[in-house]
Design a protein around this motif. Structure first.
Motif, mmCIF file in Angstrom:
data_model
loop_
_atom_site.group_PDB
_atom_site.id
_atom_site.type_symbol
_atom_site.label_atom_id
_atom_site.label_comp_id
_atom_site.label_asym_id
_atom_site.label_seq_id
_atom_site.Cartn_x
_atom_site.Cartn_y
_atom_site.Cartn_z
ATOM 1 N N LEU A 205 -8.647 10.047 -1.520
ATOM 2 C CA LEU A 205 -7.619 8.674 -1.684
ATOM 3 C C LEU A 205 -7.177 7.545 -0.988
ATOM 4 O O LEU A 205 -6.243 7.773 0.224
ATOM 5 C CB LEU A 205 -6.349 8.457 -2.371
ATOM 6 C CG LEU A 205 -6.254 10.304 -4.009
ATOM 7 C CD1 LEU A 205 -5.594 11.505 -4.159
ATOM 8 C CD2 LEU A 205 -6.736 9.215 -4.619
ATOM 9 N N TRP B 129 -2.079 4.412 -3.914
ATOM 10 C CA TRP B 129 -3.001 4.894 -4.729
ATOM 11 C C TRP B 129 -2.501 5.260 -6.303
ATOM 12 O O TRP B 129 -2.855 5.295 -6.780
ATOM 13 C CB TRP B 129 -3.822 6.635 -4.413
ATOM 14 C CG TRP B 129 -3.416 7.698 -3.766
ATOM 15 C CD1 TRP B 129 -3.108 8.093 -2.701
ATOM 16 C CD2 TRP B 129 -1.454 8.344 -5.294
ATOM 17 N NE1 TRP B 129 -1.714 9.314 -2.687
ATOM 18 C CE2 TRP B 129 -1.295 9.411 -4.296
ATOM 19 C CE3 TRP B 129 -2.251 8.955 -6.000
ATOM 20 C CZ2 TRP B 129 -0.077 10.652 -4.073
ATOM 21 C CZ3 TRP B 129 -0.964 9.166 -6.630
ATOM 22 C CH2 TRP B 129 -0.860 10.739 -6.080
ATOM 23 N N SER B 130 -0.507 5.168 -5.967
ATOM 24 C CA SER B 130 -0.108 5.596 -7.139
ATOM 25 C C SER B 130 0.355 3.650 -6.871
ATOM 26 O O SER B 130 1.524 4.369 -6.597
ATOM 27 C CB SER B 130 0.450 7.140 -6.666
ATOM 28 O OG SER B 130 1.887 6.498 -7.781
ATOM 29 N N GLU B 131 0.818 3.165 -7.633
ATOM 30 C CA GLU B 131 0.714 2.042 -7.911
ATOM 31 C C GLU B 131 1.374 1.481 -6.874
ATOM 32 O O GLU B 131 2.078 0.580 -6.833
ATOM 33 C CB GLU B 131 1.884 2.166 -9.450
ATOM 34 C CG GLU B 131 1.524 2.853 -10.180
ATOM 35 C CD GLU B 131 0.724 1.959 -11.249
ATOM 36 O OE1 GLU B 131 0.629 0.582 -11.470
ATOM 37 O OE2 GLU B 131 -0.246 2.876 -11.794
ATOM 38 N N GLY B 132 0.467 1.664 -5.454
ATOM 39 C CA GLY B 132 0.750 0.374 -4.563
ATOM 40 C C GLY B 132 1.645 1.548 -4.207
ATOM 41 O O GLY B 132 1.478 0.714 -2.739
ATOM 42 N N THR B 133 2.028 2.031 -3.530
ATOM 43 C CA THR B 133 2.557 3.226 -3.526
ATOM 44 C C THR B 133 1.570 4.669 -2.997
ATOM 45 O O THR B 133 0.581 4.618 -4.267
ATOM 46 C CB THR B 133 4.686 4.132 -3.847
ATOM 47 O OG1 THR B 133 4.475 4.576 -4.908
ATOM 48 C CG2 THR B 133 4.894 2.350 -4.084
ATOM 49 N N PHE C 282 -3.022 18.041 -8.051
ATOM 50 C CA PHE C 282 -2.596 16.503 -8.061
ATOM 51 C C PHE C 282 -2.032 16.469 -7.090
ATOM 52 O O PHE C 282 -1.658 17.061 -6.326
ATOM 53 C CB PHE C 282 -1.784 16.698 -9.419
ATOM 54 C CG PHE C 282 -1.937 17.483 -10.787
ATOM 55 C CD1 PHE C 282 -2.513 16.873 -10.883
ATOM 56 C CD2 PHE C 282 -1.334 18.733 -10.656
ATOM 57 C CE1 PHE C 282 -3.300 17.668 -12.504
ATOM 58 C CE2 PHE C 282 -1.849 19.208 -12.126
ATOM 59 C CZ PHE C 282 -2.885 18.461 -13.139
ATOM 60 N N PRO C 283 -2.731 15.389 -6.860
ATOM 61 C CA PRO C 283 -1.889 14.494 -5.619
ATOM 62 C C PRO C 283 -0.190 14.367 -5.734
ATOM 63 O O PRO C 283 0.354 14.030 -6.540
ATOM 64 C CB PRO C 283 -2.802 13.241 -5.540
ATOM 65 C CG PRO C 283 -3.343 13.167 -6.886
ATOM 66 C CD PRO C 283 -3.373 13.969 -7.314
ATOM 67 N N SER C 284 0.799 14.560 -4.204
ATOM 68 C CA SER C 284 1.330 14.604 -4.412
ATOM 69 C C SER C 284 2.151 12.677 -3.250
ATOM 70 O O SER C 284 0.932 12.439 -2.894
ATOM 71 C CB SER C 284 2.661 15.355 -3.392
ATOM 72 O OG SER C 284 2.263 16.175 -4.147
ATOM 73 N N GLU C 285 2.647 12.006 -4.196
ATOM 74 C CA GLU C 285 3.029 11.188 -3.631
ATOM 75 C C GLU C 285 3.545 11.103 -1.866
ATOM 76 O O GLU C 285 3.236 9.649 -1.135
ATOM 77 C CB GLU C 285 4.368 9.707 -4.201
ATOM 78 C CG GLU C 285 3.512 9.417 -6.031
ATOM 79 C CD GLU C 285 4.792 8.151 -6.016
ATOM 80 O OE1 GLU C 285 5.586 8.800 -6.338
ATOM 81 O OE2 GLU C 285 4.313 7.547 -5.932
ATOM 82 N N ASN C 286 4.353 11.613 -1.868
ATOM 83 C CA ASN C 286 4.769 12.052 -0.133
ATOM 84 C C ASN C 286 3.175 12.309 0.769
ATOM 85 O O ASN C 286 3.426 12.873 1.855
ATOM 86 C CB ASN C 286 5.392 12.726 0.029
ATOM 87 C CG ASN C 286 5.434 14.174 -0.047
ATOM 88 O OD1 ASN C 286 3.684 14.528 -0.382
ATOM 89 N ND2 ASN C 286 5.871 15.070 0.289
#
Lengths: 150, 403
Positions: B305, B309-313, B343-347
């Motif tokens: 990733l 990867w998460s909507e720009g963040t 699952f990936p985390s945003e941090n």
């Protein structure tokens, strides 16, 4: 937990009244467990870009199929399926289900998706609170099973 | 009110600026941030002078406005780091970064000097003020050739390295303009200080480095070349300029694993179709031990990733977190019967979750390898939670929950 009412509703926003109305949530690749064919609890919480307001779609204003099509056409990640919770289940967790379809869309968005609403997480400050709430919503959604959307 | 709620820095901890940017001899001169101390109202204003023919008559070409955006993002990142440094046991408050926003409220003459005003009035303003000073001092140290005075993580920020990249020869950006402590940053200085950073003239290369995942299969240390075979078997040739990377690449090639997978943070060149053509330069190489286990494919998916990867963040997933997850799954002897969602985390961390109508059990591992354990009985809304750095405690919690 901060007082929920400290986040006043804005012009064009109102609380959803029908406790049994479904809120459709689009599940994308990063919150989808392909092996077990179920979403993550993370699917029910806002991402950082949502500023505490997780986007859902109202059962009374659109269909799961249309909501999924709209998401896949317009979002960065296509929807892999639609899962749902009710307004009552959201409110039981101390959250608000807010119809914001009459409010001004954010910059860069010409208009809200059909039936857009959001589940308000803004008052939740601790990761523990959010973890519990999103897991409760996941359990409710799993009990309901995936909403047909194809 | 807690420290987190107040957002106030610990004044007794000394200068947050020096703690972050390590500003030494080259720092601390002049007026700190570009402020007018005679008037409290203007304390939140910053002047950045754009010098050059293109800016005469208070003109600011649209091409140059990314510099102001980079400056804003730099202040936010430095402020966030300062907050984390002073609150090591806490997570960064949600929406911290949203508390800071700059607006152009005026453009003064000579050549053009946009006046930036902080819009917000948040509990974290003190951090943003300190961060702005830190950013100034970091550039001051870089200009003075004192890179060692600036924390390495600052100089690696793409916004720091790219700052000034829209300027043309003979132009400059000045902090604290028209003061004895003026800081004048030019494209020439940037080119010398960050020779590996791509410039606009390198049209074939990305501006920002990308994370590539694959198997390092060959190294020519004499010519600083290597071959990366991606997970589809396609070979990509690469070069690097940092001699320290030779040892890193050798370490990956000599790994005990049969087919070691590595993540390469690199500047790439794309072909006409936008596909990866070659690796122009490398920032870092990191080994990802890869045995053939049921969860290997999923973990490698997460490893690939890209930031945003998460909507720009969304941070790139830390290899250390992936390693920790793999170790937990091994110790739990996970099988197909109790295979969790991963699952990936945003941090930049990873969430491992066993979910059903009757129970939700999870462990979330953050990039600092802290384990957040969680068990929920939805029927009675009963939860058990544990935060620990001890993997044995994490595994014991999960064994008990899954039993």
């Amino acid at each position: 937990m901060t007082d929920l009412t400290s986040f006043a509703l804005r012009k064009g926003e109102y609380l959803m009244a029908d406790q049994q109305e479904l809120l459709y949530r689009q599940v994308t690749i990063h919150t989808w467990d392909e092996v077990n064919r179920r979403p993550s609890s993370k699917a029910f919480e806002p991402v950082d870009a949502d500023n505490g307001m997780a986007s859902y779609s109202r059962e009374s204003k659109t269909t799961a199929k249309l909501a999924r099509q709209h998401h896949t056409t317009n979002a960065k990640s296509p929807s892999l399926g639609v899962w749902a919770v009710t307004v009552q289940e959201v409110e039981t967790e101390g959250l608000r289900a807010v119809d914001d379809s009459q409010s001004t869309p954010p910059p860069g968005l010409a208009q809200w998706p059909p039936g857009h609403c959001f589940v308000d997480y803004r008052h939740l400050q601790s990761k523990g609170e959010i973890r519990t709430v999103r897991a409760m919503l996941l359990a409710k959604a799993l009990a309901r099973q995936e909403v047909p959307s194809i | 009110m807690s420290d987190e709620e107040s957002g106030l820095p610990d004044e007794s901890a000394g200068s947050a600026d020096s703690a972050v940017v390590g500003a030494g001899a080259g720092a601390g001169t002049g007026t700190g941030t570009d402020t007018d101390t005679a008037n409290q109202q203007t304390r939140r204003r910053t002047r950045i002078r754009l010098d050059g023919d293109r800016f005469t008559g208070k003109r600011i070409p649209v091409d140059v406005t990314p510099e102001l955006q980079r400056y804003e993002r730099l202040v936010i990142e430095v402020a966030a780091q300062q907050w984390k440094t002073q609150n090591p046991e806490k997570n960064l408050p949600r929406f911290f970064r949203d508390q800071f926003q700059l607006s152009i409220v005026d453009v003064e003459d000579g050549s053009a000097t946009p006046v930036l005003e902080r819009v917000s009035n948040s509990a974290y303003d003190t951090y943003f003020d300190h961060a702005a000073e830190s950013v100034d001092k970091a550039f001051e140290a870089i200009i003075a050739g004192e890179e060692e005075e600036v924390s390495a993580w600052v100089t690696k920020l793409p916004d720091f390295r790219d700052f000034g990249s829209t300027l043309e020869a003979g132009e400059a950006i000045e902090f604290r303009p028209k003061t004895p402590a003026v800081i004048r940053y030019t494209p020439e200085i940037r080119t010398v200080r960050f020779p590996k950073a791509p410039t606009r003239k390198r049209a074939v290369a990305d501006e920002d480095p990308r994370a590539l995942v694959g198997r390092l299969t060959a190294l020519d240390a004499n010519h600083w070349k290597f071959t990366l075979t991606d997970l589809n078997g396609r070979e990509v040739q690469g070069t690097y300029t940092n001699p320290d990377l030779t040892d890193d690449i050798k370490a990956v090639l000599n790994a005990s694993t049969v087919a070691p997978v590595a993540r390469v943070i690199a500047y790439i060149a794309a072909d006409a179709n936008g596909q990866l053509a070659r690796i122009v330069d490398v920032e870092s190489v990191e080994l990802f031990e890869s045995e053939r286990e049921p969860w290997t494919r999923r973990l490698i998916e997460l490893a690939t990733l890209q930031a945003g990867w998460s909507e720009g963040t969304g941070e790139a997933i830390a290899f250390a977190a992936l390693d920790a997850v793999r170790e937990i799954l091994r110790q739990l002897e996970v099988t197909v019967d109790n295979y969790p969602g991963i699952f990936p985390s945003e941090n930049g961390g990873v969430l491992v979750e066993w979910a059903s109508i009757q129970r939700v059990i999870s462990v979330e591992v953050n990039p600092e390898i802290e384990y957040s354990l969680f068990r929920l009985n939805p029927e009675v809304r009963a939860t058990d939670e544990l935060e620990t750095r001890n993997i044995r405690a994490a595994v014991d919690f999960l064994r008990g929950a899954l039993a």
